[in-house]
Motif scaffolding. Structure first.
Motif, PDB file in Angstrom:
ATOM      1  N   GLY A  68      20.404  72.800   7.668  1.00  0.00           N
ATOM      2  CA  GLY A  68      21.301  71.893   8.374  1.00  0.00           C
ATOM      3  C   GLY A  68      20.578  70.736   9.031  1.00  0.00           C
ATOM      4  O   GLY A  68      21.013  70.205  10.045  1.00  0.00           O
ATOM      5  N   CYS A  69      19.475  70.289   8.445  1.00  0.00           N
ATOM      6  CA  CYS A  69      18.673  69.255   9.090  1.00  0.00           C
ATOM      7  C   CYS A  69      19.220  67.859   8.805  1.00  0.00           C
ATOM      8  O   CYS A  69      18.802  66.894   9.426  1.00  0.00           O
ATOM      9  CB  CYS A  69      17.239  69.338   8.615  1.00  0.00           C
ATOM     10  SG  CYS A  69      17.080  68.992   6.875  1.00  0.00           S
ATOM     11  N   GLN A  70      20.103  67.730   7.870  1.00  0.00           N
ATOM     12  CA  GLN A  70      20.740  66.464   7.520  1.00  0.00           C
ATOM     13  C   GLN A  70      19.773  65.424   6.965  1.00  0.00           C
ATOM     14  O   GLN A  70      20.091  64.241   6.951  1.00  0.00           O
ATOM     15  CB  GLN A  70      21.484  65.876   8.712  1.00  0.00           C
ATOM     16  CG  GLN A  70      22.639  66.749   9.149  1.00  0.00           C
ATOM     17  CD  GLN A  70      23.340  66.182  10.352  1.00  0.00           C
ATOM     18  OE1 GLN A  70      22.686  65.906  11.353  1.00  0.00           O
ATOM     19  NE2 GLN A  70      24.634  66.006  10.250  1.00  0.00           N
ATOM     20  N   ALA A  71      18.596  65.868   6.550  1.00  0.00           N
ATOM     21  CA  ALA A  71      17.661  64.892   5.984  1.00  0.00           C
ATOM     22  C   ALA A  71      18.219  64.294   4.707  1.00  0.00           C
ATOM     23  O   ALA A  71      18.022  63.111   4.422  1.00  0.00           O
ATOM     24  CB  ALA A  71      16.320  65.561   5.713  1.00  0.00           C
ATOM     25  N   SER A 121      16.816  73.342  -0.715  1.00  0.00           N
ATOM     26  CA  SER A 121      18.177  73.854  -0.836  1.00  0.00           C
ATOM     27  C   SER A 121      19.025  72.946  -1.712  1.00  0.00           C
ATOM     28  O   SER A 121      19.794  73.411  -2.548  1.00  0.00           O
ATOM     29  CB  SER A 121      18.773  73.957   0.559  1.00  0.00           C
ATOM     30  OG  SER A 121      20.152  73.986   0.495  1.00  0.00           O
ATOM     31  N   ILE A 122      18.882  71.655  -1.520  1.00  0.00           N
ATOM     32  CA  ILE A 122      19.651  70.718  -2.344  1.00  0.00           C
ATOM     33  C   ILE A 122      18.793  70.341  -3.549  1.00  0.00           C
ATOM     34  O   ILE A 122      17.629  70.000  -3.405  1.00  0.00           O
ATOM     35  CB  ILE A 122      20.113  69.499  -1.520  1.00  0.00           C
ATOM     36  CG1 ILE A 122      21.043  68.615  -2.342  1.00  0.00           C
ATOM     37  CG2 ILE A 122      18.957  68.679  -0.989  1.00  0.00           C
ATOM     38  CD1 ILE A 122      21.780  67.602  -1.511  1.00  0.00           C
ATOM     39  N   GLN A 123      19.345  70.517  -4.721  1.00  0.00           N
ATOM     40  CA  GLN A 123      18.581  70.294  -5.954  1.00  0.00           C
ATOM     41  C   GLN A 123      19.503  69.719  -7.007  1.00  0.00           C
ATOM     42  O   GLN A 123      20.704  69.985  -7.010  1.00  0.00           O
ATOM     43  CB  GLN A 123      18.055  71.626  -6.493  1.00  0.00           C
ATOM     44  CG  GLN A 123      17.064  72.309  -5.615  1.00  0.00           C
ATOM     45  CD  GLN A 123      15.652  71.971  -5.991  1.00  0.00           C
ATOM     46  OE1 GLN A 123      15.339  71.804  -7.152  1.00  0.00           O
ATOM     47  NE2 GLN A 123      14.801  71.841  -4.994  1.00  0.00           N
TER      48      GLN A 123
HETATM   49  S1  SF4 Z   1      20.280  70.616   1.966  1.00  0.00           S
HETATM   50 FE1  SF4 Z   1      18.160  70.481   2.625  1.00  0.00          FE
HETATM   51  S2  SF4 Z   1      17.961  68.413   3.503  1.00  0.00           S
HETATM   52 FE2  SF4 Z   1      20.147  68.845   3.348  1.00  0.00          FE
HETATM   53  S3  SF4 Z   1      20.708  69.660   5.356  1.00  0.00           S
HETATM   54 FE3  SF4 Z   1      20.224  71.421   4.046  1.00  0.00          FE
HETATM   55  S4  SF4 Z   1      18.058  71.829   4.401  1.00  0.00           S
HETATM   56 FE4  SF4 Z   1      18.460  69.778   5.215  1.00  0.00          FE
END
Ligand code: SF4
Ligand code: SF4
Lengths: 208, 380
Positions: A68-71, A121-123
């Protein structure tokens, strides 16, 4: 412009000669094997399995390891990722992701959101066949106010982060929706009014 | 222009005014040519550009420095590596980021493969516009292999987004090097076959030789770049004369138009320059794969939310369509103050009007095809 009969007939001879020259190459392809394959039902494998692993197809989020870091949201140049975080009403220490929408219709598959993700996590997956009659159906919701997921706390000692097999999640999401399913009435920034759940609108996006 | 269109309404002379395009297959994209003809002979053809304008330069002022990279792909989608490289180089010059050697080599490799792919489209569509359909298919077939290679390298076939500020996004995948070398071996044989198929075809030569001759000084005056300039006999290539990236390490020659079958600077010379350049690019890729140094592919510590000190920088790269310049101005924030792209296709449009006087209608197609203009690069 040819001026004499000799030049004129010479030109005709040259033309016919180079015509056959080129045509002999073309004809030689008659006996070679064609390199084209008819899509989609004549390929030996499903096309997604023939693509290279780096292929940038539909995005997939593994909710079990998303911090949930929103990067990713910040990295996207066209803001097609929308994330909201809230405190869990049962456990105030735990934050939950109440909205994680990726607008695959808007996405340009550039891959900039994948790079900053701390957990992978996002790919991008190798899925690309997801046509929908309604454009809004291409907004893939990885979390919604009714089914939020808790943020993942990175285990520093872990050797690797367990991630489900790439592509299975997005494939399930795409398969669950018929191509001609009617689209939602609202686009992701306006969460649909849920009678039981608190409205997601009053959640302040937490600072990571 | 307006007058031209008005005259279409009340014409009482023999001349006609025709709209050639914007959706004509041989204008290479959405470009409109307002053609004033007297029968078969063109009195003048005025290009009317702007149908594909997407404000790409303005968008650069609202996305961050990193976020603009995928947009540069769209500046020239037939050869997207070069705008990528130009923009990345400009920002690196501005910020003083040092690009690792390996990344520079990877940039050269991907760029040269992309140049081959772009020239294949160019020579193929040129033959198609002249009336030979087969070379187009042969070119596209070879380009398909390059697309597969680039797809394995960076995940996309058209809008690569491979370069990053400070390096490149991915290292070579496993087995890529051997696949590329095998393809280049095949490609060198293909070039010989291609020459036999169309380049030295008598009909093709006669169709192009002495058509739309651009003398060297005129090409310089009108700001032509790349193969269009070299086709006119001007020996200028940014890769050799103002080396950037890894290009100073490679040995390659620059094909220059020699007027093989007609005058220097005719359509055939421009075409032939491209064919020869593909061979040179193949040589560069081989050398780069051989000398490829080990090491990092990204400069260390490039901030994610890049803030750039106020200043300006210019980069010049040799794109498939000639010299491409990126001019970036920063004002100290995390967004660009101004991004300007200078592309070869736009200046090439300027020379069409003076050259078209007295051309036949069919030769106009040869002229446009030989300039290898790509509509998104004209309008941006
Ligand atoms: S998918 Fe990755 S970058 Fe995006 S909020 Fe989740 S951990 Fe952070
Ligand atoms: S791939 Fe690019 S456009 Fe799509 S969500 Fe990620 S950053 Fe945004």
């Amino acid at each position: 412009m040819p001026t004499t009969v000799r030049e004129y007939t010479g030109s005709i001879r040259d033309t016919v000669k180079s015509f056959w020259h080129g045509l002999s190459i073309t004809l030689s392809y008659l006996v070679r094997r064609p390199i084209t394959v008819q899509y989609p039902d004549r390929t030996t494998l499903p096309v997604r399995d023939m693509l290279p692993p780096r292929y940038r197809g539909f995005l997939e989020v593994d909710a079990s390891i998303c911090t949930g870091c929103q990067a990713c949201e910040r990295a996207c140049p066209i803001s097609c990722i929308q994330i909201s975080l809230e405190k869990d009403p049962q456990n105030p220490k735990q934050r939950v992701v109440t909205q994680f929408d990726i607008d695959e219709a808007k996405c340009m598959f550039c891959g900039l959101c994948v790079e900053p993700c701390p957990t992978g996590s996002i790919q991008h997956t190798r899925e690309f066949e997801g046509s929908q009659a309604d454009l809004r159906n291409l907004v893939i919701r990885w979390s919604d106010p009714l089914h939020p997921f808790p943020v993942y706390k990175v285990d520093k000692a872990a050797e690797y982060l367990p991630r489900v097999e790439l592509g299975t999640l997005v494939r399930a999401k795409l398969a669950a929706r018929a191509w001609d399913a009617p689209g939602p009435r609202f686009l992701p920034p306006e969460p649909p009014a849920a009678p039981a759940a608190p409205a997601a609108g009053d959640a302040t996006p937490a600072k990571p | 222009m307006e007058k031209l269109i008005l005259r279409r309404v009340d014409q009482n002379n023999e001349e006609m005014i025709l709209n050639f395009g914007p959706q004509h297959p041989s204008t290479h994209g959405v470009i409109n040519f307002i053609v004033q003809t007297d029968g078969e002979v063109i009195t003048r053809a005025v290009p009317d550009v702007g149908y594909l304008h997407r404000s790409l330069e303005k968008i650069g002022e609202s996305t961050g420095w990193h976020g603009y990279m995928p947009y540069t792909d769209r500046i020239d989608y037939v050869a997207a590596m070069f705008p990528n490289e130009g923009y990345a180089t400009a920002v690196e010059r501005l910020t003083g980021i040092e690009v690792p050697r390996r990344a520079q080599y990877l940039r050269a490799i991907s760029g040269e493969l992309c140049r081959i792919a772009s020239h294949l489209i160019s020579v193929g569509t040129m033959a198609m516009d002249i009336g030979a359909f087969t070379p187009m298919l042969h070119g596209v077939r070879e380009r398909e292999t390059i697309n597969d290679l680039i797809e394995a390298l960076c995940g996309a076939r058209l809008t690569y987004n491979y370069h990053r500020i400070g390096g490149v996004a991915f290292d070579l995948p496993e087995g890529w090097r051997d696949r590329t070398l095998a393809f280049l071996d095949h490609f060198d044989r293909f070039l010989v076959e291609f020459d036999r198929l169309i380049t030295f075809n008598e009909i093709y030569i006669r169709r192009l030789a002495n058509v739309a001759v651009i003398p060297g000084p005129m090409a310089v005056d009108y700001g032509l770049v790349g193969p269009n300039l070299r086709g006119s006999g001007v020996d200028w290539d940014v890769r050799r004369d103002l080396p950037y990236g890894a290009y100073s390490d490679f040995e390659f020659s620059i094909p220059v138009g020699q007027g093989m079958f007609g005058t220097v600077g005719d359509s055939f010379d421009r075409y032939f320059c491209r064919v020869r350049e593909m061979g040179e690019s193949s040589k560069i890729v081989r050398q780069a794969l051989e000398k490829l140094p080990d090491g990092e592919i990204m400069a260390p510590k490039v901030q994610r939310n890049l803030k750039v000190e106020a200043g300006e920088a210019l980069s010049r790269v040799e794109s498939a369509r000639g010299e491409m310049a990126f001019y970036v101005v920063a004002d100290g924030t995390n967004k660009a103050y101004r991004i300007r792209a200078r592309t070869g296709s736009f200046t090439a449009m300027g020379i069409i009007e003076p050259l078209s006087r007295g051309l036949m209608v069919a030769d106009l197609v040869a002229l446009i095809a030989s300039l290898d203009v790509v509509a998104p690069e004209i309008d941006r």
